[in-house]
Design an enzyme around this catalytic site. Structure first.
Site, PDB file in Angstrom:
ATOM      1  N   ARG A  79       9.014   3.037  -2.602  1.00 32.72           N
ATOM      2  CA  ARG A  79       7.639   3.434  -2.947  1.00 32.72           C
ATOM      3  C   ARG A  79       7.404   3.399  -4.456  1.00 32.72           C
ATOM      4  O   ARG A  79       6.595   4.162  -4.988  1.00 32.72           O
ATOM      5  CB  ARG A  79       7.299   4.831  -2.406  1.00 32.72           C
ATOM      6  CG  ARG A  79       7.252   4.891  -0.887  1.00 32.72           C
ATOM      7  CD  ARG A  79       6.579   6.160  -0.399  1.00 32.72           C
ATOM      8  NE  ARG A  79       6.785   6.310   1.040  1.00 32.72           N
ATOM      9  CZ  ARG A  79       7.115   7.448   1.637  1.00 32.72           C
ATOM     10  NH1 ARG A  79       7.257   8.549   0.923  1.00 32.72           N
ATOM     11  NH2 ARG A  79       7.284   7.500   2.939  1.00 32.72           N
ATOM     12  N   ARG A 128       1.217   5.487  -5.235  1.00 33.63           N
ATOM     13  CA  ARG A 128       0.334   6.523  -5.766  1.00 33.63           C
ATOM     14  C   ARG A 128       0.794   7.184  -7.054  1.00 33.63           C
ATOM     15  O   ARG A 128       0.010   7.838  -7.722  1.00 33.63           O
ATOM     16  CB  ARG A 128       0.120   7.603  -4.692  1.00 33.63           C
ATOM     17  CG  ARG A 128      -0.708   7.116  -3.523  1.00 33.63           C
ATOM     18  CD  ARG A 128      -0.712   8.136  -2.393  1.00 33.63           C
ATOM     19  NE  ARG A 128       0.592   8.232  -1.760  1.00 33.63           N
ATOM     20  CZ  ARG A 128       0.885   9.095  -0.789  1.00 33.63           C
ATOM     21  NH1 ARG A 128      -0.039   9.940  -0.368  1.00 33.63           N
ATOM     22  NH2 ARG A 128       2.087   9.119  -0.248  1.00 33.63           N
ATOM     23  N   ARG A 185      -6.679   0.280  -6.068  1.00 34.63           N
ATOM     24  CA  ARG A 185      -6.862   0.617  -4.653  1.00 34.63           C
ATOM     25  C   ARG A 185      -8.156   1.394  -4.392  1.00 34.63           C
ATOM     26  O   ARG A 185      -8.510   1.653  -3.233  1.00 34.63           O
ATOM     27  CB  ARG A 185      -5.688   1.491  -4.174  1.00 34.63           C
ATOM     28  CG  ARG A 185      -4.508   0.778  -3.559  1.00 34.63           C
ATOM     29  CD  ARG A 185      -4.704   0.308  -2.132  1.00 34.63           C
ATOM     30  NE  ARG A 185      -5.405   1.207  -1.255  1.00 34.63           N
ATOM     31  CZ  ARG A 185      -4.862   2.229  -0.599  1.00 34.63           C
ATOM     32  NH1 ARG A 185      -3.576   2.490  -0.734  1.00 34.63           N
ATOM     33  NH2 ARG A 185      -5.590   2.986   0.193  1.00 34.63           N
ATOM     34  N   ASP A 236       2.913  -1.885   4.760  1.00 35.31           N
ATOM     35  CA  ASP A 236       3.114  -0.679   5.553  1.00 35.31           C
ATOM     36  C   ASP A 236       3.824  -1.089   6.831  1.00 35.31           C
ATOM     37  O   ASP A 236       3.628  -2.203   7.330  1.00 35.31           O
ATOM     38  CB  ASP A 236       1.778  -0.001   5.881  1.00 35.31           C
ATOM     39  CG  ASP A 236       1.998   1.358   6.526  1.00 35.31           C
ATOM     40  OD1 ASP A 236       2.164   1.403   7.772  1.00 35.31           O
ATOM     41  OD2 ASP A 236       2.032   2.365   5.803  1.00 35.31           O
ATOM     42  N   TYR A 250       6.026   5.919  16.442  1.00 35.10           N
ATOM     43  CA  TYR A 250       4.584   5.952  16.150  1.00 35.10           C
ATOM     44  C   TYR A 250       3.776   5.526  17.375  1.00 35.10           C
ATOM     45  O   TYR A 250       2.750   6.138  17.711  1.00 35.10           O
ATOM     46  CB  TYR A 250       4.246   5.040  14.973  1.00 35.10           C
ATOM     47  CG  TYR A 250       4.503   5.647  13.624  1.00 35.10           C
ATOM     48  CD1 TYR A 250       3.810   6.781  13.201  1.00 35.10           C
ATOM     49  CD2 TYR A 250       5.428   5.098  12.738  1.00 35.10           C
ATOM     50  CE1 TYR A 250       4.043   7.352  11.958  1.00 35.10           C
ATOM     51  CE2 TYR A 250       5.668   5.656  11.498  1.00 35.10           C
ATOM     52  CZ  TYR A 250       4.973   6.786  11.109  1.00 35.10           C
ATOM     53  OH  TYR A 250       5.203   7.346   9.879  1.00 35.10           O
TER      54      TYR A 250
END
Length: 355
Positions: free
Chosen positions: A38, A42, A51, A87, A162
């Site tokens: 990552r 962010r 973004r 992702d 998921y």
């Protein structure tokens, strides 16, 4: 995509001699290579800027944007490898599964997969389904030069969790109920997901990725016997399907201290280690013939610089005898991490390990 399994990498020759790929191959390195899971995301103000107003899944389907986001941490931190920005649910979305990534929640599946009839919704993934991935990887390889690009995919178990739960889960009760209650359906589900995942990785490798990492984020929820019986065959199938390309294969999961040996056995060349197990102990559990990646706690980066360097030193000391070591966090960069702390950590590892 080629019909026959090739025996050579499509990655640029200039990347082959990078510290990262040398460490993956357990060869001598000029310094311990560093990259962060990552690292593109962010924690970077430049990421938040590009973004702005763009949904996560939409951003994964825009090659120019993917290229810019993937390059941002390489420019800023001088890391030794780039990780493809994507992702884990992208291939599922590409084959028509109705899902979305909800801010603050994660991937949410409209209709969970819990019956044999539901399996038919998981069709094969073709290169045309993810043509934007091929385009972005080619763009990135052209920009990165001698810096290797790591391809990215979610592992069958985590994708299944998921799909079966319908979203993130603390206890994976629906997933485990299916795994224990209908072992054949479970095996068929994971086998189908292994094929989809393998196809997704092949697209990235054939476009020029130098290595691939399989993220099994939730597999730490399993006992070793359940992993060996119910998960390892599917992960092994993914690794075997891309073995002929000759690119290093990395396997990573969270909370997987008890599974490290099995994760290596599944076919990875490099085993990722979270922060709960020291690198020397991880090496003992994994056994010879594998490089290791890790493993400073991501939360340490919120401590003062001296504390971060002391913890980094502990990792480097524990990894001193390893055949191959790639310095990384024990999980992904936390969103509120100070980017300067990451830049300083890269500098520190490079300086301390220069040979």
């Amino acid at each position: 995509m080629t019909g026959q399994q090739p025996t050579a990498s499509f990655a640029p020759e200039s990347a082959r001699e990078s510290a990262f790929l040398k460490a993956c191959r357990r060869e001598p390195v000029p310094h311990t290579p560093v990259w962060f899971m990552r690292q593109a995301g962010r924690s970077l103000p430049e990421y938040r800027k590009v973004r702005e107003g763009i949904a996560m899944l939409d951003s994964c389907m825009r090659p120019e944007l993917v290229t810019e986001i993937t390059l941002q941490p390489v420019r800023r931190h001088d890391v030794d490898a780039a990780i493809y920005f994507s992702d884990i649910v992208v291939p599922l979305k590409a084959i028509g599964i109705d899902l979305d990534i909800k801010p603050g929640v994660g991937p949410v599946v409209a209709e969970p997969i819990r019956s044999r009839a539901d399996l038919a919704r998981l069709r094969d993934l073709t290169p045309e389904d993810v043509s934007y991935v091929s385009e972005a990887v080619r763009m990135l390889v052209g920009e990165l030069g001698s810096t290797p690009l790591i391809g990215f995919a979610g592992a069958p178990f985590t994708l299944a969790s998921y799909l079966v739960e319908g979203g993130p889960s603390r206890n994976h009760e629906h997933t485990k109920a299916l795994m224990y209650g209908d072992p054949q359906l479970w095996a068929d589900l994971l086998d189908r997901l292994a094929e989809i995942t393998a196809s997704f990785l092949k697209v990235q490798i054939e476009a020029g990725a130098s290595a691939v990492q399989l993220f099994d984020s939730w597999v730490g929820a399993l006992a070793p016997a359940d992993y060996r019986r119910s998960v390892m065959p599917a992960s092994a199938k993914v690794f075997e399907s891309v073995a002929g390309y000759g690119v290093p294969r990395i396997h990573f999961g969270v909370g997987t201290g008890e599974l490290l040996g099995l994760m290596g056995e599944a076919g990875a060349d490099v085993v990722g280690v979270d922060w709960r197990v020291p690198m020397d102990e991880a090496a003992r559990r994994v056994g010879p013939g594998k490089a290791l990646q890790g493993n400073i706690d991501p939360a340490v980066l919120f401590a003062p610089r001296e504390a971060v360097e002391a913890k980094a030193r502990e990792v480097l000391d524990a990894a001193a005898g390893l055949e191959g070591h790639i310095f990384n966090l024990g999980h992904g960069v936390l969103p509120n991490t100070d980017p300067e702390a990451l830049t300083r950590l890269v500098e520190y590892v490079h300086e301390q390990t220069a040979r």
